[in-house]
Design a protein around this motif. Sequence first.
Motif, short mmCIF file in Angstrom:
data_model
loop_
_atom_site.label_atom_id
_atom_site.label_comp_id
_atom_site.label_asym_id
_atom_site.label_seq_id
_atom_site.Cartn_x
_atom_site.Cartn_y
_atom_site.Cartn_z
N SER A 6 14.75 -12.27 -1.54
CA SER A 6 15.87 -12.27 -2.50
C SER A 6 16.66 -10.96 -2.49
N SER A 7 16.01 -9.86 -2.09
CA SER A 7 16.75 -8.59 -2.08
C SER A 7 17.12 -8.14 -0.67
N ALA A 8 16.88 -8.98 0.33
CA ALA A 8 17.26 -8.67 1.71
C ALA A 8 18.76 -8.87 1.89
N LEU A 9 19.28 -8.30 2.96
CA LEU A 9 20.68 -8.49 3.31
C LEU A 9 20.82 -9.78 4.10
N ARG B 156 18.19 -13.11 7.33
CA ARG B 156 17.98 -12.07 6.32
C ARG B 156 17.44 -10.83 7.02
N PHE B 157 17.93 -9.67 6.60
CA PHE B 157 17.53 -8.40 7.19
C PHE B 157 16.98 -7.49 6.11
N ILE C 122 10.60 -13.31 5.94
CA ILE C 122 11.79 -13.67 5.16
C ILE C 122 12.72 -14.59 5.95
N ASN C 123 12.38 -14.78 7.23
CA ASN C 123 13.13 -15.71 8.08
C ASN C 123 12.29 -16.89 8.56
#
Length: 151
Positions: A146-149, A6-7, A87-88
């Motif tokens: 949830s809103s990451a790429l 996730r980015f 997020i990772n």
Amino acid sequence: MATKLRFLTVSQVQRLHARFVVPNAVPVQPNMLESAIHSPMNMKHYAKEEDVFQLAANLAEKIMLNHAFQDGNKRTALLAADMFLKINGFYLQKVPFAEDLNNKALANAHVAVVTKQWTAQQLGIYYKSVAAPLGPVTAEVMDYRSSALEY
């Protein structure tokens, strides 16, 4: 097969900057922020980099050196790298900018990159040495996740 990571997005990094660094601030060079945010995705795609710590260090280096904000680029870089790792599945700071030895060392590491004493690769190695697996995921991290790429 490449790992899905996730980015962070530009708006997420702006949100971190506004929340922890300078309220209501916007980038003075928005294109430079966008370039910094996309750099780890490009590194993953073109250089086939899969090490999440190297990608976090690349993100931090680009935010610091691109100087998209009037003030607080090193602090924003640390927040962004930390949230990217969160997020990772990892974290650098238990509490952002807490007055502790870990955060002081992280700040010094960022100064070392800006002053060309360290490379982004050395910063990634340092991140890996101090990061810890993320425990229970907070609502804030879930929101960013949830809103990451995903790529």
